[in-house]
Every structure is written in structure tokens, then in C-alpha cells.
Design an enzyme around this catalytic site. Structure first.
Site, PDB file in Angstrom:
ATOM      1  N   ASP A 459      74.043  12.352 -31.124  1.00 17.91           N
ATOM      2  CA  ASP A 459      73.783  13.448 -30.184  1.00 17.91           C
ATOM      3  C   ASP A 459      75.052  14.268 -29.935  1.00 17.91           C
ATOM      4  OD1 ASP A 459      72.300  14.966 -28.402  1.00 17.91           O
ATOM      5  OD2 ASP A 459      71.524  13.244 -27.296  1.00 17.91           O
ATOM      6  N   ASP A 525      64.363  18.886 -27.499  1.00 19.56           N
ATOM      7  CA  ASP A 525      64.084  17.937 -26.420  1.00 19.56           C
ATOM      8  C   ASP A 525      62.695  18.157 -25.850  1.00 19.56           C
ATOM      9  OD1 ASP A 525      66.360  16.530 -26.466  1.00 19.56           O
ATOM     10  OD2 ASP A 525      67.302  17.499 -24.757  1.00 19.56           O
TER      11      ASP A 525
HETATM   12  C1  DGJ Z   1      69.644  14.842 -25.469  1.00 17.32           C
HETATM   13  C2  DGJ Z   1      68.664  14.413 -26.503  1.00 17.32           C
HETATM   14  O1  DGJ Z   1      68.123  15.503 -27.166  1.00 17.32           O
HETATM   15  C3  DGJ Z   1      67.616  13.531 -25.855  1.00 17.32           C
HETATM   16  O2  DGJ Z   1      66.602  13.213 -26.765  1.00 17.32           O
HETATM   17  C4  DGJ Z   1      68.304  12.315 -25.353  1.00 17.32           C
HETATM   18  O3  DGJ Z   1      68.830  11.588 -26.423  1.00 17.32           O
HETATM   19  C5  DGJ Z   1      69.385  12.686 -24.375  1.00 17.32           C
HETATM   20  N1  DGJ Z   1      70.278  13.671 -24.918  1.00 17.32           N
HETATM   21  C6  DGJ Z   1      70.176  11.502 -23.959  1.00 17.32           C
HETATM   22  O4  DGJ Z   1      71.212  11.810 -23.156  1.00 17.32           O
END
Ligand code: DGJ
Length: 740
Positions: A459, A525
Site C-alpha cells: 500500500d 477502495d
Molecule cells: C488503503 C487501502 O486501499 C485499503 O484497502 C486498506 O488496505 C487501507 N489502506 C489500510 O490502511
């Protein structure tokens, strides 16, 4: 008769040709990029070159402007030059002469060389500016062209490079632009405009690819669509600051361009130091689907492309967020395994003091508070259930409230004493500092060595702002991007079986630079299927479905608050690398049964879904979306028909199923999991008129005596199509198609 100093190369593959003139030791100039019109001998090449020479108009330069792939100012070119930089105001308008030309490593000096897919390399030098250049141009077997340049400073005095922009000319018939915009939770929103005099320049200044990245900047014939109109597109394969542009100058010439966006003084080359640009990709096709399929084929042909079936994944983020509890997670793992899930991913919150997003980033050791026995009890259970285990990392980031920040405040990226504005309460960790890089690498490797981990979700949750390297604070985005690539690559080499997903606040790092090192991207997300219809559809313009994380979330979207039927969530998620991101403890028995059905369907069709050809339907009614995947041998296909909103007409009428073999006969069967949602009226051709209690278990069970679906030729399905059912808005139906 061809002049003796003629040097030309024609690269051709999959219906695309790139004809490059290298005569007179000049930099390569593209004299044709587009449809392959067959082999080009010396005479045809000379005629092609001659017929492209523009007349010299009044008050023009006294000789036609020769546009190379790195356009040079000395020619009179008034658009953006390919190489922009200087030695404190000198050596700012280089004139390169080629010193060597190679085609697939074979030196060329004269003549016209008609090749297939291959690699053209041009070495050039400007003795006056004391700069050297290596330009590479590749044609892949899928017809995608990519090019990059390496610039070397040959002088003692520092050369500051401000921009290196690679260009590909496009015909004036390509007058309409399509590129992408977006924001967090709504990535890859298409936008159209017209080519006008000047530059349509999309700058990405986020220090990462960005949720609003242009992704693929296409120009095409007016009204070009998925299946119609010639289209030329450019993509900069880079995960840092970057540029995409189309520029049209008053002579009528227009070019697509791409490159890295450099911050002030970011690249200063000492003697014999070089700058290497990212790869800039050029794609041509008749319609956007043809372009997308070229990218898919190119990525699938990579040596490192995953060959194992893409495992159904459960990611626990939207189920538990930071609330890690072994019993709950084991319960979720057991439920997932029971449904046929094949990979279990533990997301953010397992390390250091990371109980929320205010602290702990940078401390990559398992939290003893939450995991007194380490991750072993969970990993062991997941493995015993027959699933792979995956783990979340965010290696390039740091919370100021972390042991790492307390120990090494100088590793935080900044331009001076004050820290950059926080985003998600975090700062950027400077991987461009070798000690910092080694520390993070070793911390990740220690976790990978201890546990049986098959997959990392990598991430990156903030933009880079004032991202300098202390103590001087010089711009560090370029070095950071390279260090990131190096780290992913090094980990990949050390753990060859490990798969890596590129995630960045969702889909803010989707580009071909990172896809050289990773196995999938997290599209967004936002898992709301209505929004995902758009985001998945446009992400496939570059990324094949099997590399797009595509999950089925809870009935109520955590991002938008909207409720959707499971069938819509599943029919949307199916066209990617399928996963679940839902607290399964809250699912009803009916939902579990239906979910199982969709997982079974995915598994039965994943070879097709992940190896076939993408098709998206051009339809004037934008309240519907039809997309599908057709097997390469045309033996089968899967389509989805989605209603996105209420239309002003009762029905869109017949809906075509493009891409099938016109000479073959097919059976089209609606995939109807139980219970049939009350939200639509089936079309008559489905084989029943009243809602049956149909169950899809490999083959649909239909009412007594009825044949499921309909049989028709591929020609008719493509030209006439099938009447659409009446769907409530925000629902979808899937059609399974098999050759009979
Ligand atoms: C952003 C990601 O896109 C989410 O899926 C998740 O992993 C969060 N970060 C976790 O902090």
C-alpha cells in the site's frame, strides 16, 4: 531510386506498423504509425517519406521541420522539445547526430529494413552540447510500441535536465481526446475533449501515479468508441510524477508525448552520469477494445505474468478494519474456506502500535499486544484450511508517532526543518537513503522469512508533498520512485513465489511501471458495484482483468452507503481477480449459498475470464453497460448486462454480444443464482416468463420442460443481439455463452 544515405526501419506486429526514418544521421522520425499496410520495400519507404514532407509556407522555416521522437528546437519545431535542460543556460538546444543504429542488436548503416516485432536502438551525440543519447524503440508482438531514452552528460560541468519528453506523431484525423480523471474512491473517470492548437497536457504531481492520472491519453477519429474509429494512445509507465500530452502546433502537426515530470533541479548530471526516462507506450487500434486487448496481450506475454489460477481472495479490511482479534479472524478464515476462498489476506493493523491510522507505520514487527504468539496461530489455521496467507505492508510510509520516526527523524522526506503537511496522519519515508532502504527491506524480509506468506498487499496512502531529501531538502521523488521499484524487485527476486499487489489509497498506483514488478492492482477502495462498473471498465483499458483486484463487498457499501443485491455485486466483481471484502459473519444463509454459487461460477470460468479477449459494447443509452470476455478460440464467452440507472425508455431493445465467431452457433444462458431477484422481468428468450426457482450450479436448473436460453449464430448475436430483460437500476445479469 532511394538516396544512398537512406536508413529506414519498419517494425510491424499484430496489424500495427511503425516506420522510422533514420537517414542522414538524424534522430529517428516516425513517418507512419498506424495500420500495417504490408511489407515496405525501399521504394515504398522512400515514397512514404517523400509524401509526408510538408510544403514550406510563407514565413516558415526555409526547410521542412523534421519531427523526431525527441523533437529538437534547432529544426524550428515550436512545440515542446524532447530534451529540455541546460548547463546553467548553455547547451540548451542540442542537435544530435546518430553514431550507431541497431535492429535486434545488428548494426545498420543504410537501406530499409522491414522487421516484425523487435528492438531498434539509436546512439547519438551532440559534440557541441557534450551530450550523448541512447534511444530505444520496441515493437511488442501485440503491436504496442514503447520507447525510452538515456541521456548522458559528457562534460565536467553539471547538466540539469528539466524534462525528457518522448513523442509519437499522430494524424490530424485524430481530433478527439479521451483521457482519465478521478479522485479517491472514484478512479479512472473517462473525459473527452477536442484537440486544439496548443497542448492538452496532463501533469501528475502527486509523487505517485495518482487517482486522477490520465492513465492512457488517447486521440482518435471523432466519436471513436470501443469498437469503432482509429485510436492512438500514449501511456507513461512511471509511478512518480509524470506527463501525458497531445500537442498540436500551427503547422498542423500533432504529437502524443509522455515522460517523467522532474522537480526543480531534481536531475543534475555530473560527468558521465546518465538519466534514463521511463518507458513511454504507444498503442494503436481500431477502437478502444483493440487497444486494450493489445495491452492485455503484452502484459500476459511477460515472463513473470502469473500462470496459476487467480485465487479467490478474502481480504478482511472492511470486515474488521484495525480491530484484530484472533478468534474473529479464524472464524472468518473458516467461513471463507468453506465457501471456496483460496487466499486469506490480513490487512492493516498487525504491527507495532498500529491500532488506528495515527501511529505505528514504519515499525514492521508483529504487535505483541494484539498477537502475543505472533501471527502463527492465524497463519497456521489459514494454511491448514488450504488457503494461502497474504499480508499488508506500506513500506514507503511512516507515522511520526512510531519507533522508527523517533530513531530516524532524518529519514522523513522534507525540504527543511518543518515537516510536510500530513495526509492520513502520515509522512513519507525516504527510500532514496540507502540505510533507510536497507532497514525497511530487512524488516519486510524478516516477516517474510518467519511466516508462510504467498502475497503482499503493498500500500501507499498519501501524495508526496515537499518530498525532499534531508539535510539539504533537494527534490527526491525521482530517487524515491526508483528506490521503490528496486525494493519491489529485490523482494521479488528473493521470494520468487511471492505475489505483490500494488495498492495506493485504492487505485492511485496503476501504471505499467509498477506492473513490471507486481501481479495485480487494487482498483479502488470503493467497492460499490455501481461505481466499480465504471472503474473496472476503464481500468481494463490498460490492465487485464486477472490483474485487477475486484471484490464482493457487503450489501451496503462502506464508501457510498448504497445498498445493492449480491447478484449485482458479484456480476460486477466477476470480471476481475475475484475476492470478498465483507464481514461474512453478517451474511445470511441465503447470501452464503448465493456467494458460493458465484465463486463456483468464477472458478469454472476463470481460465476464460483471465485469458480471453475483452469486449465492451458501444451503446447510445449510457444507463446500460455491457461487457464481456470471449475465449481466444471463440469457443465460449461470458458477458454482463448491467442497468446503471433508469432510462427514459422502457427497454434499450436488442443488445448485441460482440466478439463471437460469426460462423459458429452459440447457446446463450442467463446465469441466475437463487433466489431470482424480484427486481427484473426476464426476456422471453430466457426460456421462461415467470420467475422460476432456478439455481445455477454449474449448469442452470430450469423449469420442467424448458430449454435454458437460446441458440443463435455468432453473426446474429453480434449484428442483431438479444432483447434485454427489464432490470431495476443498479442490477445486472450475467450470460454464459458456449459454442454448440
Ligand atoms: C488503503 C487501502 O486501499 C485499503 O484497502 C486498506 O488496505 C487501507 N489502506 C489500510 O490502511
Amino acid at each position: 531510386m532511394t538516396p544512398p544515405n537512406t536508413l529506414g526501419v519498419v517494425l510491424r506486429a499484430a496489424g500495427v506498423a511503425l516506420a522510422v526514418d533514420l537517414s542522414d544521421r538524424e534522430l529517428p522520425a516516425v513517418i507512419h504509425w498506424g495500420a500495417d499496410c504490408g511489407p515496405l520495400g525501399a521504394e515504398a519507404f522512400a515514397a512514404l517519406a517523400l509524401t509526408g514532407v510538408a510544403p514550406v509556407g510563407p514565413n516558415d522555416m526555409d526547410q521542412p521541420i523534421r519531427l523526431s521522437m525527441l523533437p529538437e528546437e534547432w529544426t524550428g519545431w515550436s512545440g515542446r522539445p524532447g530534451v529540455n535542460g541546460s548547463r546553467a543556460g548553455r547547451a540548451w538546444s542540442p542537435r544530435f547526430r546518430s553514431t550507431a543504429v541497431r535492429l535486434d542488436s545488428t548494426p545498420l548503416t543504410a537501406g530499409v529494413h522491414d522487421a516484425g516485432a523487435g528492438v531498434l536502438e539509436v546512439e547519438a551525440i551532440d559534440e557541441e552540447s557534450e551530450l550523448a543519447l541512447l534511444l530505444s524503440v520496441e515493437m511488442s508482438v501485440s503491436g504496442i510500441v514503447r520507447t525510452r531514452a538515456r541521456l548522458t552528460n559528457l562534460a565536467d560541468e553539471v547538466y540539469q535536465l528539466d524534462e525528457l519528453l518522448l513523442s509519437l506523431p499522430v494524424p490530424a484525423s485524430a481530433s478527439e481526446i479521451l483521457d482519465m480523471a478521478g479522485r479517491w474512491g472514484k478512479e479512472r473517470v473517462p473525459q473527452r475533449s477536442m484537440v486544439t492548437i496548443g497542448a492538452h497536457r496532463r501533469e501528475g504531481r502527486h509523487g505517485r501515479t495518482g487517482a486522477d492520472a490520465a492513465t492512457l491519453l488517447s486521440v482518435g477519429e471523432p466519436g471513436f468508441g470501443f469498437a469503432r474509429g482509429e485510436v492512438w494512445g500514449v501511456h507513461t509507465g512511471w509511478s512518480g510524477n509524470h506527463v501525458h500530452q497531445v500537442e498540436r502546433v500551427s503547422t498542423g502537426v500533432q504529437v502524443l508525448g509522455g515522460g517523467e515530470l522532474l522537480l526543480p533541479g531534481e536531475v543534475r548530471l555530473g560527468r558521465d552520469e546518465s538519466y534514463e526516462s521511463p518507458w513511454v507506450y504507444g498503442a494503436y487500434g481500431e477502437g478502444l477494445d483493440a487497444v486494450a486487448r493489445r495491452f492485455h496481450r503484452m502484459l500476459r506475454a511477460r515472463e513473470q505474468h502469473p500462470t496459476s489460477p487467480r485465487p479467490v481472495t478474502l481480504n478482511v479490511w472492511e470486515a474488521v478494519y484495525f480491530d484484530h482479534d484472533l478468534d474473529v479472524l479464524v472464524d472468518l478464515a473458516e467461513q471463507a474456506a468453506d465457501l471456496g476462498v483460496e487466499r486469506f489476506v490480513l490487512d492493516d493493523g498487525w504491527f507495532g502500535s498500529r491500532r488506528d491510522d495515527f501511529s505505528g507505520l514504519g515499525d514492521w514487527t508483529v504487535s505483541a499486544d494484539v498477537w502475543p504468539e505472533g501471527l502463527h496461530p492465524l497463519v497456521d489455521r489459514v494454511r491448514a484450511l488450504g488457503m494461502q496467507f497474504g499480508l499488508w505492508f506500506e513500506p514507503e510510509m511512516i507515522n511520526v508517532d512510531s519507533d522508527l520516526a523517533r530513531a530516524h527523524p532524518e529519514w522523513i522526506m522534507a525540504t527543511g526543518e518543518s515537516l510536510p503537511v500530513e495526509s492520513r496522519h502520515q509522512q513519507v519515508l525516504n527510500l532514496g537513503i540507502p540505510a533507510c532502504y536497507a532497514f525497511i527491506r530487512d524488516a519486510i524480509c524478516a516477516v517474510l522469512d518467519e511466516y508462510d506468506i504467498a502475497y503482499i498487499k503493498w500500500d501507499h496512502n498519501r501524495d508526496l508533498v515537499q518530498a525532499g531529501t534531508l539535510p539539504a531538502g533537494r527534490p527526491g521523488v525521482h530517487a524515491q520512485t526508483l528506490a521503490f521499484y528496486r525494493l519491489v524487485e529485490e523482494i521479488g527476486v528473493r521470494y520468487p513465489e511471492l505475489e505483490i499487489e500494488s495498492c495506493s489509497s485504492g487505485g492511485a498506483r496503476v501504471d505499467l511501471g509498477i506492473l513490471e514488478h507486481t501481479d495485480r492492482v487494487w482498483v479502488s477502495d470503493n467497492i460499490d458495484p455501481l461505481d466499480r462498473q465504471q472503474m473496472n471498465r476503464w481500468t481494463t483499458q490498460l490492465v487485464p482483468p486477472e490483474m485487477m483486484g475486484s471484490h464482493i463487498a457487503s450489501g451496503r457499501s462502506h464508501t457510498t452507503g448504497r445498498w445493492h443485491d449480491l447478484s449485482f455485486r458479484a456480476a460486477t466483481a466477476l470480471f476481475g481477480h475475484l475476492g470478498i471484502e465483507w464481514d461474512l459473519r453478517t451474511a445470511t444463509d441465503d447470501e452464503r449459498a448465493e456467494l458460493r454459487t458465484w465463486i463456483d461460477f468464477y472458478k469454472q470460468h476463470r481460465a476464460l475470464l483471465h485469458g480471453g479477449d475483452l469486449v465492451r459494447l458501444d451503446h447510445p443509452d449510457d444507463t446500460i453497460a455491457v461487457n464481456g470476455v470471449v475465449a481466444a478460440d471463440r469457443s465460449a464467452a461470458v458477458y454482463s448486462y448491467a442497468s446503471l440507472a433508469r432510462s427514459e425508455t422502457v427497454s434499450p431493445g436488442r443488445v448485441r454480444l460482440p466478439g463471437l465467431d460469426p460462423d459458429a452457433r452459440y447457446r446463450v444462458v442467463p446465469v441466475v443464482p437463487t433466489p431470482l431477484p424480484s427486481r427484473f422481468t426476464p426476456a422471453r428468450w430466457w426460456g421462461f416468463e415467470l420467475a422460476p426457482s432456478a439455481v445455477y450450479h454449474g449448469a442452470p436448473v430450469w423449469q420442467e420442460g424448458s430449454e435454458p436460453g437460446v441458440e443463435m449464430s455468432g453473426a446474429l448475436l453480434g449484428a442483431a443481439g438479444l432483447m434485454a430483460p427489464l432490470l431495476y437500476p443498479e442490477t445486472a445479469v450475467v450470460y454464459a455463452v458456449t459454442r454448440v
